[in-house]
Scaffold this motif. Structure first.
Motif, mmCIF file in Angstrom:
data_model
loop_
_atom_site.group_PDB
_atom_site.id
_atom_site.type_symbol
_atom_site.label_atom_id
_atom_site.label_comp_id
_atom_site.label_asym_id
_atom_site.label_seq_id
_atom_site.Cartn_x
_atom_site.Cartn_y
_atom_site.Cartn_z
ATOM 1 N N VAL A 9 0.750 -1.077 -0.028
ATOM 2 C CA VAL A 9 0.102 0.058 -0.028
ATOM 3 C C VAL A 9 0.910 1.257 -0.136
ATOM 4 C CG1 VAL A 9 -1.688 1.162 1.093
ATOM 5 C CG2 VAL A 9 -1.779 -1.289 1.181
ATOM 6 N N ASN A 10 1.808 1.171 0.820
ATOM 7 C CA ASN A 10 2.573 2.690 1.030
ATOM 8 C C ASN A 10 3.898 2.449 0.126
ATOM 9 O OD1 ASN A 10 0.863 3.643 3.034
ATOM 10 N ND2 ASN A 10 1.815 2.128 4.474
ATOM 11 N N LEU A 11 4.026 1.931 -0.837
ATOM 12 C CA LEU A 11 5.161 1.769 -1.713
ATOM 13 C C LEU A 11 5.566 3.117 -2.164
ATOM 14 C CD1 LEU A 11 7.438 -0.080 -2.412
ATOM 15 C CD2 LEU A 11 6.290 -0.705 -4.518
ATOM 16 N N HIS A 12 4.500 3.718 -3.060
ATOM 17 C CA HIS A 12 4.576 4.987 -3.550
ATOM 18 C C HIS A 12 5.522 5.890 -2.468
ATOM 19 C CE1 HIS A 12 3.838 9.156 -4.532
ATOM 20 N NE2 HIS A 12 4.115 8.752 -5.776
ATOM 21 N N ASN A 13 4.932 6.214 -1.406
ATOM 22 C CA ASN A 13 5.447 7.220 -0.852
ATOM 23 C C ASN A 13 6.855 6.878 -0.083
ATOM 24 O OD1 ASN A 13 3.031 8.531 -0.959
ATOM 25 N ND2 ASN A 13 2.127 7.643 0.983
ATOM 26 N N LYS A 14 6.901 5.548 0.228
ATOM 27 C CA LYS A 14 8.191 5.039 0.653
ATOM 28 C C LYS A 14 9.272 5.216 -0.123
ATOM 29 C CE LYS A 14 7.345 1.564 4.199
ATOM 30 N NZ LYS A 14 6.748 0.090 4.186
ATOM 31 N N PHE A 15 9.145 4.914 -1.490
ATOM 32 C CA PHE A 15 9.810 4.921 -2.653
ATOM 33 C C PHE A 15 10.437 6.388 -2.700
ATOM 34 C CE2 PHE A 15 12.607 3.816 -5.737
ATOM 35 C CZ PHE A 15 12.146 3.984 -6.951
ATOM 36 N N LYS A 16 9.311 7.193 -3.105
ATOM 37 C CA LYS A 16 9.388 8.688 -3.198
ATOM 38 C C LYS A 16 10.430 9.235 -2.145
ATOM 39 C CE LYS A 16 7.478 12.623 -4.793
ATOM 40 N NZ LYS A 16 6.207 13.744 -4.786
ATOM 41 N N ASN A 17 10.092 9.004 -0.927
ATOM 42 C CA ASN A 17 10.785 9.427 0.289
ATOM 43 C C ASN A 17 12.292 9.010 0.412
ATOM 44 O OD1 ASN A 17 8.317 11.015 0.861
ATOM 45 N ND2 ASN A 17 7.936 9.306 2.515
ATOM 46 N N ALA A 18 12.472 7.619 0.180
ATOM 47 C CA ALA A 18 13.980 7.157 0.008
ATOM 48 C C ALA A 18 14.659 7.694 -1.130
ATOM 49 C CB ALA A 18 13.740 5.754 -0.194
ATOM 50 N N ILE A 19 13.966 8.153 -2.261
ATOM 51 C CA ILE A 19 14.719 8.524 -3.339
ATOM 52 C C ILE A 19 15.163 9.844 -2.907
ATOM 53 C CG2 ILE A 19 14.549 9.528 -5.729
ATOM 54 C CD1 ILE A 19 14.998 6.572 -5.919
ATOM 55 N N GLU A 20 14.422 10.829 -2.269
ATOM 56 C CA GLU A 20 14.316 12.172 -1.944
ATOM 57 C C GLU A 20 15.666 11.967 -0.903
ATOM 58 O OE1 GLU A 20 13.961 14.821 -3.289
ATOM 59 O OE2 GLU A 20 12.019 14.833 -4.175
ATOM 60 N N ALA A 21 15.431 11.223 -0.062
ATOM 61 C CA ALA A 21 16.630 11.173 1.056
ATOM 62 C C ALA A 21 18.154 10.787 0.160
ATOM 63 C CB ALA A 21 16.199 9.976 2.000
ATOM 64 N N LYS A 22 18.120 10.094 -0.548
ATOM 65 C CA LYS A 22 19.257 9.495 -1.147
ATOM 66 C C LYS A 22 19.882 10.461 -2.072
ATOM 67 C CE LYS A 22 22.245 5.560 -1.769
ATOM 68 N NZ LYS A 22 22.474 4.294 -2.032
ATOM 69 N N PHE A 23 18.846 10.880 -3.200
ATOM 70 C CA PHE A 23 19.198 11.577 -4.367
ATOM 71 C C PHE A 23 18.101 12.877 -4.379
ATOM 72 C CE2 PHE A 23 21.688 8.311 -5.910
ATOM 73 C CZ PHE A 23 20.915 6.906 -5.652
ATOM 74 N N PRO A 24 18.601 13.712 -3.082
ATOM 75 C CA PRO A 24 17.889 14.768 -3.071
ATOM 76 C C PRO A 24 17.632 15.969 -4.214
ATOM 77 C CG PRO A 24 19.899 15.216 -1.644
ATOM 78 C CD PRO A 24 19.925 13.836 -2.266
ATOM 79 N N GLY A 25 16.585 16.256 -4.829
ATOM 80 C CA GLY A 25 16.401 17.005 -6.039
ATOM 81 C C GLY A 25 16.347 16.174 -7.284
ATOM 82 N N LYS A 26 16.678 14.909 -7.166
ATOM 83 C CA LYS A 26 16.489 14.124 -8.451
ATOM 84 C C LYS A 26 15.140 14.238 -8.927
ATOM 85 C CE LYS A 26 18.691 9.941 -9.508
ATOM 86 N NZ LYS A 26 19.154 10.144 -10.692
ATOM 87 N N ILE A 27 14.135 14.030 -8.256
ATOM 88 C CA ILE A 27 12.895 13.767 -9.020
ATOM 89 C C ILE A 27 12.284 15.255 -9.807
ATOM 90 C CG2 ILE A 27 10.383 13.528 -8.441
ATOM 91 C CD1 ILE A 27 11.163 11.572 -6.202
ATOM 92 N N GLY A 28 12.824 16.246 -8.933
ATOM 93 C CA GLY A 28 12.437 17.733 -9.414
ATOM 94 C C GLY A 28 13.175 17.669 -10.666
#
Lengths: 164, 523
Positions: free
Chosen positions: B470-489
């Motif tokens: 259920v929470n995979l989206h949020n978990k993944f997004k947060n983990a990416i932000e933590a490890k690669f800040p700004g990448k998604i943006g």
């Protein structure tokens, strides 16, 4: 502005009649079924989704006699508040009919894709088979056995383990 | 209606979309019955039924059928397709007399009822009439009974029925009886005939001719990303497995020895490797069981170290989730004829598939082209496909010849890696026994579409192999932000820029553009 109840297909109030679907059997009889009940049939569900449910839906594979019962089955299974035990008892009574009718139910349930009815009726036939000897099965389903004596012997030998 | 020469589409069944999604394990099975002694030497020898391509001369062509049957094709008990009924004089279908009042039911419905019976009742029913003999010997019935009764603890004994009897009635000497050679005259059934045909057919050479995939050897990662990953195009990569010790080491002997006692996922059950290989050597089925294990690296760590991810696929963004990441790598072992019917890989990921031994035929369609004969449900959760891969080739492959947008096809051989871009439909069939490794991954190129996918309301049912769906989206997004800040943006900015460039010209642009036509303002 006065408030009016939101349109809902689930709950019905006197001012909001349930949506009815019309079905026509192979012999020209028309039957009405509530949408909720009709949704038990995947075939009908697809038609309703694609908005083909305006005029009576022709069902050339199902006679009026059988369609009436199918409508009854689907309506019962769409009824809210029926406990499992009562439903099972009702089902048992529903299929307490002669062989040929059970087979007609199976064909209708298959054509209309009604998993509950198909499952119920197939199990009835499986029950007819279980526990009978080969001769009893032949008699029950009016099967002409056309094995030669040698063939019968061979087939019996191959399946000997089932008779122990 | 079938005749020997022309075959019509068989019944289609709804199937779960993707073999990589988690399978429900079968319900509780009875205690394993000790089977016959297994001769290990049998399993380690290369199977004598190994089919290689191009086909060898000894294979016989059945001219009347127009198809080639496998050398070890099983008897069809004389079953013929329904079309033949109209070609024979004094035709009468013994099917009906032998079914009695049940004759009004279709073959599928008869088999559906038979599928509810225990092995014992099925065995008794087989002696009732020739019709029931044919129906009751339908192998898929016995396969279900074996898997329910024995799970993965069966010793395949030539046929599923024989395996069932040997496994569940060990005191009965199956060997002394063998399979009855009963030939049933005048039994006509499309369903039963088609089922037998698909189980015993070889791939026709003309299905294997087209090989139009782009092949590259030794390209740089940048070129791969630019030419294939970014534009989302498939490619067959050569020479990127050269360092793999798996290529030298992985043969049956090594694998069986290394994996002693380990159980691998095989369809709905788990099996020891030697038991699976014993089965795969002997089976002749429409859809053989396929060994497809997502935890092989954890189960047998040395296997994980026998290969390395090719350089093109090293970016692995799901790794930020650690142990909570979805299943991402599989070992795949299967006999000739096994494979996966059309599907799109889960989670909007991309994939690569490396053949270590054997060879695979691939057919791929881009995301916007639904393959003929395939019917995905609106939410994409289910895909209704023809019953088997062979049947798809028989009934639908020919249609693609006249299409402008032809599918991408190839045969992927040992040492080659195919890149399957995100969202592409694909289907695979093993042309001989094959061992392969496949991995799905998220890189910067498909990160945004993966996140989009995980946001969907039904993502929880479609997401493969995770415990907390259920929470995979949020978990993944947060983990990416933590490890690669700004990448998604950054990626979103780039995507917007790209979309702006591809935007349709404005009305004013179009009137000043001479290419847009003759219209011109004139005051």
């Amino acid at each position: 502005m006065s408030s009016s109840p939101p349109p809902s297909s689930a709950a019905a109030s006197p001012s909001c009649p349930k949506k009815m679907i019309a079905l026509r059997s192979s012999d020209g009889e028309t039957f009405e079924i509530e949408e909720a009940a009709a949704l038990q049939s995947k075939t009908l569900e697809n038609m309703i989704d694609e908005d083909c449910a305006g005029t009576p839906i022709p069902l050339p594979n199902v006679t009026g006699k059988i369609l009436a019962k199918v409508v009854e089955f689907c309506s019962k299974h769409a009824e809210p508040g029926v406990d499992d035990e009562s439903l099972r008892a009702w089902d048992a009574e529903f299929v307490n009919v002669e062989q040929a009718t059970v087979f007609d139910y199976i064909l209708a349930a298959n054509f209309l894709e009604i998993p509950t009815l198909l499952n119920l009726t197939c199990n009835v036939v499986a029950d007819m088979i279980r526990g009978k000897t080969p001769d009893e099965i032949r008699k029950f389903f009016n099967i002409k056995s056309i094995f030669s004596p040698e063939e019968e012997e061979e087939v019996r030998r191959e399946n000997h383990w089932a008779f122990e | 209606m079938l005749r020997f020469r022309t075959l019509l589409a068989g019944p289609s069944r709804k199937r779960k979309k993707n073999p990589k999604t988690r399978r429900r394990t079968r319900a509780a099975r009875s205690d394993a019955v000790p089977g016959k002694q297994c001769d290990d030497a049998d399993v380690l020898r290369q199977p004598h039924q190994l089919e290689t391509f191009p086909p060898e001369e000894e294979e016989e062509e059945d001219g009347e059928l127009g198809f080639r049957l496998k050398r070890s094709a099983r008897s069809a008990h004389g079953v013929q397709p329904l079309g033949n009924l109209f070609l024979s004089p004094n035709a009468a279908n013994s099917r009906n007399a032998g079914l009695g009042t049940l004759q009004s039911l279709t073959d599928e419905l008869v088999l559906e009822i038979l599928g509810l019976l225990s092995g014992t009742h099925l065995g008794i029913l087989a002696t009732v009439s020739k019709s029931f003999y044919v129906f009751c010997n339908h192998e898929p019935l016995w396969r279900n009974l074996v898997l329910e009764a024995l799970g993965g603890d069966f010793l395949f004994n030539g046929s599923w029925k024989s395996t069932y009897v040997a496994g569940c009635h060990p005191s009965f000497d199956v060997g002394s009886v063998g399979e009855s050679g009963l030939e049933v005259r005048d039994f006509y059934s499309d369903y039963v005939f088609q089922s037998w045909l698909c189980a015993n057919l070889e791939m026709k050479p003309e299905w294997l001719e087209r090989d139009n995939i782009v092949r590259k050897r030794g390209i740089s990662v940048e070129e791969f990303v630019r030419s294939f990953e970014e534009p989302n195009k498939p490619v067959l990569l050569e020479g990127c497995m050269d360092g793999w010790s798996a290529l030298e080491k992985w043969n049956r002997e090594y694998l069986v020895k290394t994996c002693t006692g380990v159980r691998f996922s095989v369809g709905p059950v788990e099996m020891r490797l030697e038991d699976y290989l014993r089965y795969s050597d002997q089976t002749r089925e429409e859809r053989p069981l396929y060994l497809f294990d997502p935890k092989f690296g954890e189960k047998v760590p040395v296997l994980g170290s026998d290969y390395e991810v090719p350089i093109y696929f090293r970016e692995d963004l799901f790794s930020v989730l650690g142990n909570e990441r979805p299943d991402y790598r599989w070992i795949i072992i299967g006999p000739s004829g096994s494979g996966s019917s059309f599907h799109i890989d889960p989670n909007s990921t991309s994939a690569w598939n490396a053949v270590i031994t054997g060879s695979k035929k691939w057919v791929l369609f881009p995301p916007d082209v639904v393959p003929p004969g395939v019917h995905p449900s609106p939410d994409g959760a289910e895909v209704a496909c023809p019953v088997s891969i062979i049947e798809w080739f028989m009934n639908f492959y020919g249609a693609t010849k006249s299409w402008e947008k032809k599918p991408v096809e190839c045969i992927c051989k040992a040492g080659e890696v195919i890149f399957v871009p995100s969202g592409w439909w694909h289907m695979v069939i093993n042309l001989e026994e094959s061992i392969a490794i496949t991995q799905n991954y998220v890189s910067s190129r498909n990160l945004l579409s993966v996140l989009d996918f995980l946001k969907k309301p039904n993502a929880s049912t479609l997401v493969s192999g995770t415990r907390d769906r259920v929470n995979l989206h949020n978990k993944f997004k947060n983990a990416i932000e933590a490890k690669f800040p700004g990448k998604i943006g950054q990626l979103m900015l780039k995507a917007e820029e790209k979309a702006a460039l591809q935007k349709k010209p404005s009305f004013w642009d179009s009137v000043t553009d001479s290419k847009a036509g003759a219209f011109k303002f004139s005051f």
